[in-house]
Design a protein around this motif. Structure first.
Motif, PDB file in Angstrom:
ATOM      1  N   SER A 480       1.429   1.010   9.886  1.00  0.00           N
ATOM      2  CA  SER A 480       0.164   1.171  10.777  1.00  0.00           C
ATOM      3  C   SER A 480      -0.760   0.260  10.112  1.00  0.00           C
ATOM      4  CB  SER A 480      -0.283   2.707  11.082  1.00  0.00           C
ATOM      5  OG  SER A 480      -0.611   3.152   9.922  1.00  0.00           O
ATOM      6  N   GLN A 481      -1.825  -0.095  11.074  1.00  0.00           N
ATOM      7  CA  GLN A 481      -2.898  -0.843  10.369  1.00  0.00           C
ATOM      8  C   GLN A 481      -3.618  -0.259   9.233  1.00  0.00           C
ATOM      9  OE1 GLN A 481      -5.456  -2.378  13.374  1.00  0.00           O
ATOM     10  NE2 GLN A 481      -6.801  -3.592  11.897  1.00  0.00           N
ATOM     11  N   GLY A 482      -4.128   0.959   9.518  1.00  0.00           N
ATOM     12  CA  GLY A 482      -4.773   1.449   8.289  1.00  0.00           C
ATOM     13  C   GLY A 482      -3.839   1.736   7.034  1.00  0.00           C
ATOM     14  N   VAL A 483      -2.796   1.979   7.265  1.00  0.00           N
ATOM     15  CA  VAL A 483      -1.990   2.084   5.871  1.00  0.00           C
ATOM     16  C   VAL A 483      -1.500   0.788   5.497  1.00  0.00           C
ATOM     17  CG1 VAL A 483       0.536   2.792   5.253  1.00  0.00           C
ATOM     18  CG2 VAL A 483      -0.807   4.164   6.876  1.00  0.00           C
ATOM     19  N   GLU A 484      -1.361  -0.516   6.171  1.00  0.00           N
ATOM     20  CA  GLU A 484      -1.219  -1.635   5.576  1.00  0.00           C
ATOM     21  C   GLU A 484      -2.211  -2.007   4.906  1.00  0.00           C
ATOM     22  OE1 GLU A 484       0.185  -6.004   7.132  1.00  0.00           O
ATOM     23  OE2 GLU A 484      -0.503  -4.444   8.913  1.00  0.00           O
ATOM     24  N   GLU A 485      -3.647  -1.790   5.188  1.00  0.00           N
ATOM     25  CA  GLU A 485      -4.827  -2.281   4.273  1.00  0.00           C
ATOM     26  C   GLU A 485      -4.897  -1.373   3.034  1.00  0.00           C
ATOM     27  OE1 GLU A 485      -7.876  -2.174   7.140  1.00  0.00           O
ATOM     28  OE2 GLU A 485      -7.222  -3.795   8.563  1.00  0.00           O
ATOM     29  N   LYS A 486      -4.561  -0.034   3.288  1.00  0.00           N
ATOM     30  CA  LYS A 486      -4.625   0.753   1.882  1.00  0.00           C
ATOM     31  C   LYS A 486      -3.474   1.292   1.405  1.00  0.00           C
ATOM     32  CE  LYS A 486      -9.320   2.353   3.934  1.00  0.00           C
ATOM     33  NZ  LYS A 486      -9.896   3.526   4.478  1.00  0.00           N
ATOM     34  N   CYS A 487      -2.326   0.584   1.363  1.00  0.00           N
ATOM     35  CA  CYS A 487      -1.150   1.408   0.924  1.00  0.00           C
ATOM     36  C   CYS A 487      -0.995   1.294  -0.391  1.00  0.00           C
ATOM     37  CB  CYS A 487      -0.055   0.427   1.611  1.00  0.00           C
ATOM     38  SG  CYS A 487       0.034  -1.134   1.320  1.00  0.00           S
ATOM     39  N   PHE A 488      -1.846   0.212  -1.246  1.00  0.00           N
ATOM     40  CA  PHE A 488      -1.963   0.208  -2.702  1.00  0.00           C
ATOM     41  C   PHE A 488      -2.891   0.923  -3.441  1.00  0.00           C
ATOM     42  CE2 PHE A 488       0.892  -3.341  -1.460  1.00  0.00           C
ATOM     43  CZ  PHE A 488       2.099  -3.363  -2.301  1.00  0.00           C
ATOM     44  N   ASP A 489      -3.936   1.632  -2.494  1.00  0.00           N
ATOM     45  CA  ASP A 489      -4.926   2.462  -2.964  1.00  0.00           C
ATOM     46  C   ASP A 489      -4.474   3.694  -3.828  1.00  0.00           C
ATOM     47  OD1 ASP A 489      -6.566   0.399  -2.324  1.00  0.00           O
ATOM     48  OD2 ASP A 489      -7.465   1.399  -0.603  1.00  0.00           O
ATOM     49  N   PRO A 490      -4.960   3.904  -4.809  1.00  0.00           N
ATOM     50  CA  PRO A 490      -4.527   5.444  -5.421  1.00  0.00           C
ATOM     51  C   PRO A 490      -4.718   6.597  -4.307  1.00  0.00           C
ATOM     52  CG  PRO A 490      -5.740   4.145  -7.120  1.00  0.00           C
ATOM     53  CD  PRO A 490      -5.905   3.275  -5.588  1.00  0.00           C
ATOM     54  N   PHE A 491      -3.912   7.494  -4.333  1.00  0.00           N
ATOM     55  CA  PHE A 491      -3.979   8.734  -3.565  1.00  0.00           C
ATOM     56  C   PHE A 491      -3.703   8.410  -2.212  1.00  0.00           C
ATOM     57  CE2 PHE A 491      -6.444   9.422  -7.839  1.00  0.00           C
ATOM     58  CZ  PHE A 491      -5.370  10.202  -8.461  1.00  0.00           C
ATOM     59  N   VAL A 492      -3.562   7.239  -1.575  1.00  0.00           N
ATOM     60  CA  VAL A 492      -3.231   7.143  -0.246  1.00  0.00           C
ATOM     61  C   VAL A 492      -1.816   7.355   0.138  1.00  0.00           C
ATOM     62  CG1 VAL A 492      -3.442   5.535   1.721  1.00  0.00           C
ATOM     63  CG2 VAL A 492      -5.189   5.745  -0.144  1.00  0.00           C
ATOM     64  N   THR A 493      -1.440   8.148   0.945  1.00  0.00           N
ATOM     65  CA  THR A 493      -0.093   8.536   1.307  1.00  0.00           C
ATOM     66  C   THR A 493       0.013   8.936   2.758  1.00  0.00           C
ATOM     67  OG1 THR A 493       2.008   9.659   0.657  1.00  0.00           O
ATOM     68  CG2 THR A 493      -0.097  10.738   0.434  1.00  0.00           C
ATOM     69  N   THR A 494       1.077   8.809   3.358  1.00  0.00           N
ATOM     70  CA  THR A 494       1.407   9.483   4.725  1.00  0.00           C
ATOM     71  C   THR A 494       2.372  10.355   4.678  1.00  0.00           C
ATOM     72  OG1 THR A 494       3.119   7.543   5.171  1.00  0.00           O
ATOM     73  CG2 THR A 494       0.800   7.120   5.827  1.00  0.00           C
ATOM     74  N   LYS A 495       2.878  10.868   3.393  1.00  0.00           N
ATOM     75  CA  LYS A 495       3.907  11.840   3.329  1.00  0.00           C
ATOM     76  C   LYS A 495       3.227  13.199   3.140  1.00  0.00           C
ATOM     77  CE  LYS A 495       6.460   8.533   0.763  1.00  0.00           C
ATOM     78  NZ  LYS A 495       7.252   8.286  -0.667  1.00  0.00           N
ATOM     79  N   PRO A 496       3.875  14.320   3.818  1.00  0.00           N
ATOM     80  CA  PRO A 496       3.500  15.529   3.490  1.00  0.00           C
ATOM     81  C   PRO A 496       3.323  16.076   2.094  1.00  0.00           C
ATOM     82  CG  PRO A 496       5.541  15.757   4.645  1.00  0.00           C
ATOM     83  CD  PRO A 496       5.138  14.397   4.597  1.00  0.00           C
ATOM     84  N   VAL A 497       4.419  15.612   1.184  1.00  0.00           N
ATOM     85  CA  VAL A 497       4.422  15.724  -0.238  1.00  0.00           C
ATOM     86  C   VAL A 497       4.249  14.513  -0.964  1.00  0.00           C
ATOM     87  CG1 VAL A 497       5.772  16.838  -2.092  1.00  0.00           C
ATOM     88  CG2 VAL A 497       5.709  17.973   0.263  1.00  0.00           C
ATOM     89  N   GLY A 498       3.515  14.307  -2.045  1.00  0.00           N
ATOM     90  CA  GLY A 498       3.403  13.080  -2.853  1.00  0.00           C
ATOM     91  C   GLY A 498       2.309  12.910  -3.264  1.00  0.00           C
ATOM     92  N   SER A 499       2.237  12.045  -4.558  1.00  0.00           N
ATOM     93  CA  SER A 499       0.877  11.882  -5.131  1.00  0.00           C
ATOM     94  C   SER A 499      -0.033  11.010  -4.619  1.00  0.00           C
ATOM     95  CB  SER A 499       0.995  11.695  -6.728  1.00  0.00           C
ATOM     96  OG  SER A 499       1.761  10.610  -6.998  1.00  0.00           O
TER      97      SER A 499
END
Length: 547
Positions: A480-499
């Motif tokens: 998604s557009q929001g994830v594509e722009e911030k996917c390498f930022d720390p503590f950004v995730t779309t998973k229910p479980v994960g750091s």
């Protein structure tokens, strides 16, 4: 009167005077040799004046050489005056007339001396004077022809035909008209050329003034240096950093004496086109500069500016960015630790109660252990991201390393079809860090394919411009557009479980191995992770500098 202004004793005028004096002396010597040969009966006399011929020869040559000496003496004082050249023209026409009378009058073979005299003097004295002189010569020759017709005995002839005199006179008249026309044309062309030259010199002077105004308007220093490192041009800003120097003193000086801080970069000026930075210890400044070769072998331009304050601001901005990054990381870490700690706290409070059943107490204990493991996992990931170990590169064969990573992943995700097309590609990389990067990227791709009908991952490799490109593509839903722009930022995730540190750690480890990671959507659907490694990253510096 001519429209010519009074001449100035320029180098061109002096050169003309000297050349014409040499030509005159040469002609006089040549005529003297002819006269001596006639006196000694070494050549045919032809039609000659018989009245005191030998005496007139002596008087003619004495007058000719005396006038030549007089011209040279007068030139030191009157070379800038038109009167000197007009006097020369009159005297030379008189001598030419005398010699022509001596050597046959209208039948003289030396009539061409008139033409040469009028043509050469026409460049200096002007068209009007030449026209007047031509008329005088034309009248003189007419008078000579009349005397020859009525008194042919003066030339040792019984009779001279009028038709011969008229024929010679007509030819000479035509020659005078032609020489006057040539003088007119040459003067017109010369004046036009001179006017154009004056206009071009004016335009050049104005362009030079504009150039220096533009150069001086620049808020950066500018130097133009030839291949010997001598300054050929300098602007005012560069002079401001040279106390005691003005433009006249700086031009022609060596770059070493003006700006020695640039000299160490001189040898690599053809290899490097990037902007350099150098510290000027004498001026307590930091210069940013660039050397550019000028066209047509005009030397090198050095454009430089004071970036001392810019450097200070950049350092301050970097410090602020570090503090902001630390703040973001601390906030993200605190947020991730908050939930496990809250679960541990609640479980411990319940365990302190006396009326809990044994099964419930054991369940609470397991919750506490799970949250502690979660915190431990989070802190380990955070330490890897914040302070990764220095890489120990090995020469890896990509196909073999990828198969090592895929072996357990294929067992965990048997539905996903994985196709590897890397050939015999290899690269220098830290083996453990390469495995960790691949695991993070492949796990993300496989988790994105859980709901896909025909899940597939394609891993391929290629080389482009001395760079290794490794691509991992899937046919999942994409980013998604929001994830594509911030996917390498720390503590950004779309998973229910994960750091939310997996991709951040992968990019950090890749950077340590000279590799850049980018995550993007495929045009045909799905997502693609691209790793681009500069193969010269681990090469020794000496090898990189070698041609």
């Amino acid at each position: 009167m001519d429209n010519n202004p009074e001449l100035t004793p320029s180098a061109e005028l002096k050169s003309f005077f000297v050349k014409f004096s040499v030509i005159r002396l040469g002609i006089m010597v040549f005529l003297l040799m002819l006269a001596v040969s006639e006196i000694l009966n070494l050549s045919d006399r032809g039609l000659r004046l018989e009245v005191d011929r030998d005496v007139q020869y002596i008087l003619f040559f004495a007058s000719g050489f005396a006038l030549s000496v007089a011209y040279l003496l007068a030139s030191k004082r009157f070379i800038g005056s038109m009167a000197l050249f007009r006097f020369q023209l009159t005297a030379d026409l008189f001598l030419t007339t005398w010699w022509i009378v001596l050597t046959g009058g209208s039948f003289s073979a030396f009539m061409i001396l008139y033409i040469l005299c009028l043509f050469f003097y026409g460049r200096i004295v002007g068209f009007q004077t030449i026209v007047f002189s031509s008329l005088v010569v034309w009248v003189l020759l007419f008078l000579i022809s009349c005397v020859q017709f009525y008194f042919p005995g003066l030339w040792g002839q019984m009779h001279i035909r009028g038709s011969d005199l008229a024929y010679n006179y007509s030819l000479f008249t035509l020659a005078l008209i032609l020489v006057a026309s040539l003088v007119k044309l040459s003067r017109t062309a010369e004046n036009r050329l001179l006017q154009r030259l004056i206009e071009q010199e004016g335009a050049l002077r104005r362009s030079e003034e504009i150039k220096y105004r533009v150069f001086d308007w620049l808020d950066a220093g500018l130097l133009v240096v030839d291949d010997d490192r001598r300054v050929t041009s300098i602007n005012q800003r560069a002079l401001d950093w040279l106390p005691g120097y003005d433009r006249s003193r700086a031009i022609g000086a060596l770059l070493d004496s003006l700006y020695p801080e640039f000299v160490p970069f001189w040898g690599d000026r053809r290899k490097s086109t990037r902007r350099h930075m150098v510290v000027s210890t004498d001026r307590d400044l930091v210069f940013g500069f660039k050397m550019t070769e000028l066209p047509e072998n005009q030397g090198w331009m050095i454009l430089f500016s004071d970036i001392t304050e810019v450097q200070k601001m950049e350092r301050q901005i970097k410090e602020m960015e570090k503090m902001a990054s630390v703040g973001e990381l601390a906030a993200g870490l605190a947020h991730e630790m908050k939930n496990p700690l809250a679960g541990i706290k609640t479980s411990l409070q319940l365990l302190l109660s006396d009326d809990l059943e044994k099964d419930f107490s054991e369940r609470l204990s397991r919750v506490i252990l799970r949250d502690i493991d979660r915190l431990d996992f989070l802190l380990k990931d955070f330490l890897i991201f914040a302070r990764p170990q220095a890489p120990s590169p090995d020469h890896l064969v990509l196909g073999e390393e990828i198969e090592h990573v895929l072996m357990p992943l294929r067992l965990q995700h048997p539905r996903v079809r994985i196709r590897v097309d890397v050939g015999d590609a290899s690269c220098p990389f830290d083996r453990n860090q390469f495995h960790q990067i691949l695991v993070n990227l492949l796990v993300n791709a496989m988790q994105a394919l859980e709901d896909a009908d025909d899940p597939e991952i394609v891993i391929s490799a290629s080389r482009e411009n001395a760079k290794l490109v490794l691509s991992i593509s899937d046919n999942g839903p994409g980013l998604s557009q929001g994830v594509e722009e911030k996917c390498f930022d720390p503590f950004v995730t779309t998973k229910p479980v994960g750091s939310g540190l997996g991709l951040a750690i992968a990019r950090r480890l890749a950077a340590q191995n000279g590799t850049f990671i980018d995550l993007q959507n495929n045009p045909s659907g799905g997502a693609r992770a691209v790793l681009v490694q500069d193969e010269s990253f681990f090469r020794p510096r000496a090898d990189q500098d070698a041609p």
